[in-house]
Design a protein around this motif. Structure first.
Motif, PDB file in Angstrom:
ATOM      1  N   GLY A 179       0.337  11.556 -10.800  1.00 51.14           N
ATOM      2  CA  GLY A 179       1.443  11.842  -9.913  1.00 51.14           C
ATOM      3  C   GLY A 179       1.000  12.962  -8.665  1.00 51.14           C
ATOM      4  O   GLY A 179       1.639  13.197  -7.887  1.00 51.14           O
ATOM      5  N   ASP A 180      -0.350  12.971  -8.492  1.00 54.16           N
ATOM      6  CA  ASP A 180      -1.091  13.773  -7.226  1.00 54.16           C
ATOM      7  C   ASP A 180      -0.626  12.946  -6.107  1.00 54.16           C
ATOM      8  O   ASP A 180      -1.164  11.502  -5.894  1.00 54.16           O
ATOM      9  N   PRO A 181      -0.182  13.450  -5.100  1.00 52.27           N
ATOM     10  CA  PRO A 181       0.198  12.641  -4.042  1.00 52.27           C
ATOM     11  C   PRO A 181      -0.895  12.270  -3.133  1.00 52.27           C
ATOM     12  O   PRO A 181      -0.781  11.535  -2.159  1.00 52.27           O
ATOM     13  N   ARG A 182      -2.120  13.002  -3.253  1.00 51.39           N
ATOM     14  CA  ARG A 182      -3.166  12.580  -2.677  1.00 51.39           C
ATOM     15  C   ARG A 182      -3.773  11.268  -3.020  1.00 51.39           C
ATOM     16  O   ARG A 182      -4.730  10.536  -2.205  1.00 51.39           O
ATOM     17  N   HIS A 183      -3.456  10.646  -4.200  1.00 54.75           N
ATOM     18  CA  HIS A 183      -4.015   9.446  -4.582  1.00 54.75           C
ATOM     19  C   HIS A 183      -3.062   8.310  -3.715  1.00 54.75           C
ATOM     20  O   HIS A 183      -2.202   8.463  -3.339  1.00 54.75           O
ATOM     21  N   GLY A 184      -3.830   7.203  -3.444  1.00 56.14           N
ATOM     22  CA  GLY A 184      -3.613   6.230  -2.543  1.00 56.14           C
ATOM     23  C   GLY A 184      -3.821   4.830  -3.115  1.00 56.14           C
ATOM     24  O   GLY A 184      -4.626   4.796  -3.980  1.00 56.14           O
ATOM     25  N   TYR A 185      -3.255   3.713  -2.803  1.00 52.34           N
ATOM     26  CA  TYR A 185      -3.695   2.408  -3.294  1.00 52.34           C
ATOM     27  C   TYR A 185      -3.415   1.177  -2.237  1.00 52.34           C
ATOM     28  O   TYR A 185      -2.504   1.662  -1.307  1.00 52.34           O
ATOM     29  N   ILE A 186      -4.184   0.477  -2.378  1.00 49.96           N
ATOM     30  CA  ILE A 186      -3.993  -0.881  -1.469  1.00 49.96           C
ATOM     31  C   ILE A 186      -4.095  -2.325  -2.634  1.00 49.96           C
ATOM     32  O   ILE A 186      -5.165  -2.256  -3.175  1.00 49.96           O
ATOM     33  N   ASP A 187      -3.186  -2.785  -2.879  1.00 44.74           N
ATOM     34  CA  ASP A 187      -3.067  -3.844  -3.497  1.00 44.74           C
ATOM     35  C   ASP A 187      -2.767  -5.269  -2.838  1.00 44.74           C
ATOM     36  O   ASP A 187      -1.931  -5.627  -1.829  1.00 44.74           O
TER      37      ASP A 187
ATOM     38  N   MET B 244     -12.614   5.515   1.136  1.00 46.76           N
ATOM     39  CA  MET B 244     -12.753   5.657  -0.293  1.00 46.76           C
ATOM     40  C   MET B 244     -13.785   6.825  -0.293  1.00 46.76           C
ATOM     41  O   MET B 244     -13.814   7.408  -1.736  1.00 46.76           O
ATOM     42  N   GLN B 245     -14.611   7.020   0.323  1.00 48.87           N
ATOM     43  CA  GLN B 245     -15.589   8.150   0.191  1.00 48.87           C
ATOM     44  C   GLN B 245     -14.868   9.334   0.063  1.00 48.87           C
ATOM     45  O   GLN B 245     -15.331  10.146  -0.304  1.00 48.87           O
ATOM     46  N   GLN B 246     -13.844   9.539   0.972  1.00 52.61           N
ATOM     47  CA  GLN B 246     -13.236  10.749   1.280  1.00 52.61           C
ATOM     48  C   GLN B 246     -11.958  10.954   0.425  1.00 52.61           C
ATOM     49  O   GLN B 246     -11.609  12.080   0.380  1.00 52.61           O
ATOM     50  N   HIS B 247     -11.447   9.890  -0.106  1.00 58.59           N
ATOM     51  CA  HIS B 247     -10.113   9.956  -0.732  1.00 58.59           C
ATOM     52  C   HIS B 247      -9.996   9.236  -2.022  1.00 58.59           C
ATOM     53  O   HIS B 247     -10.721   8.296  -2.355  1.00 58.59           O
ATOM     54  N   SER B 248      -9.125   9.431  -2.824  1.00 63.83           N
ATOM     55  CA  SER B 248      -8.834   8.946  -4.109  1.00 63.83           C
ATOM     56  C   SER B 248      -7.981   7.524  -3.768  1.00 63.83           C
ATOM     57  O   SER B 248      -6.631   7.799  -3.543  1.00 63.83           O
ATOM     58  N   ILE B 249      -8.586   6.560  -3.975  1.00 60.72           N
ATOM     59  CA  ILE B 249      -8.001   5.258  -3.630  1.00 60.72           C
ATOM     60  C   ILE B 249      -8.247   4.182  -4.677  1.00 60.72           C
ATOM     61  O   ILE B 249      -9.479   4.041  -5.056  1.00 60.72           O
ATOM     62  N   ALA B 250      -7.243   3.528  -4.937  1.00 63.12           N
ATOM     63  CA  ALA B 250      -7.208   2.237  -5.935  1.00 63.12           C
ATOM     64  C   ALA B 250      -7.416   1.193  -5.104  1.00 63.12           C
ATOM     65  O   ALA B 250      -6.295   0.930  -4.124  1.00 63.12           O
TER      66      ALA B 250
ATOM     67  N   HIS C 174       8.346   4.317  -2.192  1.00 59.87           N
ATOM     68  CA  HIS C 174       8.211   5.302  -2.926  1.00 59.87           C
ATOM     69  C   HIS C 174       7.065   5.011  -3.950  1.00 59.87           C
ATOM     70  O   HIS C 174       7.162   3.684  -4.343  1.00 59.87           O
ATOM     71  N   VAL C 175       6.198   5.884  -4.193  1.00 60.45           N
ATOM     72  CA  VAL C 175       4.844   5.597  -5.171  1.00 60.45           C
ATOM     73  C   VAL C 175       4.907   6.797  -6.255  1.00 60.45           C
ATOM     74  O   VAL C 175       5.130   7.896  -5.834  1.00 60.45           O
ATOM     75  N   SER C 176       4.248   6.571  -7.303  1.00 60.77           N
ATOM     76  CA  SER C 176       3.937   7.549  -8.296  1.00 60.77           C
ATOM     77  C   SER C 176       2.528   6.897  -8.752  1.00 60.77           C
ATOM     78  O   SER C 176       2.710   5.974  -9.312  1.00 60.77           O
ATOM     79  N   ILE C 177       1.511   7.668  -8.481  1.00 63.80           N
ATOM     80  CA  ILE C 177       0.244   6.960  -8.957  1.00 63.80           C
ATOM     81  C   ILE C 177      -0.556   7.708  -9.918  1.00 63.80           C
ATOM     82  O   ILE C 177      -0.433   9.211  -9.860  1.00 63.80           O
ATOM     83  N   ALA C 178      -1.098   7.167 -11.219  1.00 65.10           N
ATOM     84  CA  ALA C 178      -1.935   8.053 -11.984  1.00 65.10           C
ATOM     85  C   ALA C 178      -1.262   9.096 -12.565  1.00 65.10           C
ATOM     86  O   ALA C 178      -0.118   9.027 -13.283  1.00 65.10           O
TER      87      ALA C 178
ATOM     88  N   TYR D  46       0.751  -1.302  -0.042  1.00 69.06           N
ATOM     89  CA  TYR D  46      -0.012  -0.110   0.145  1.00 69.06           C
ATOM     90  C   TYR D  46       0.764   1.221  -0.062  1.00 69.06           C
ATOM     91  O   TYR D  46       2.073   1.182   0.307  1.00 69.06           O
ATOM     92  N   SER D  47       0.295   2.344  -0.442  1.00 68.21           N
ATOM     93  CA  SER D  47       0.898   3.686  -0.444  1.00 68.21           C
ATOM     94  C   SER D  47       0.939   4.125   0.902  1.00 68.21           C
ATOM     95  O   SER D  47       0.171   3.915   1.610  1.00 68.21           O
ATOM     96  N   PRO D  48       1.993   4.777   1.366  1.00 72.94           N
ATOM     97  CA  PRO D  48       2.147   5.302   2.753  1.00 72.94           C
ATOM     98  C   PRO D  48       1.255   5.961   3.467  1.00 72.94           C
ATOM     99  O   PRO D  48       0.618   6.292   4.513  1.00 72.94           O
TER     100      PRO D  48
END
Length: 130
Positions: free
Chosen positions: A55-63, A96-102, A49-53, A8-10
């Motif tokens: 490049g907006d640092p507000r994006h996050g993910y959990i794989d 996920m309702q409040q943040h950009s998350i994959a 380190h992450v770079s998502i979509a 996951y992204s930090p």
């Protein structure tokens, strides 16, 4: 088995309870009846380190990765993967309702001829059972 790993992204640590998510996924895996309880392992690692979509640092993910020994038919694996994914999605819904998350999940087979292991968890679980 299975081994369930979260990558996951930090920034997800600010958005949800990662330890709670691990517990929820363990419970969901156990509830399927597909996996032996003593074999379930859930662990989580934040990427350094992450770079998502865009490049907006507000994006996050959990794989979520589920590694599983062969021997279960496709329908059983689909049902188990779906149950774990649904548990993750429900747990993460407020974030996920409040943040950009994959959120993603993949189940992969483990070749039993190349998977060596030993352990005493089952022995100790039996001692602890009343």
């Amino acid at each position: 088995m299975p081994h369930i790993t979260l990558d996951y992204s930090p920034n997800m640590e600010e958005r949800t309870d990662i330890g709670g998510l691990c517990s929820r996924l363990r419970q969901a895996a156990a509830a399927t009846g597909v996996f032996p309880l003593a074999g379930i392992r859930v662990r989580a690692f934040a990427a350094s380190h992450v770079s998502i979509a865009n490049g907006d640092p507000r994006h996050g993910y959990i794989d979520i990765s589920i590694r599983l020994r062969d021997g279960r038919d496709m329908d059983t694996r689909k049902r188990a993967a779906g149950a774990v994914f649904d548990a993750a999605r429900a747990f993460l819904e407020p974030a996920m309702q409040q943040h950009s998350i994959a959120l993603s999940l993949e189940m992969r087979g483990i070749d039993p001829e190349l998977s060596l292991k030993c352990g005493t968890i089952r022995d100790h679980m039996q001692k602890a059972d009343p």
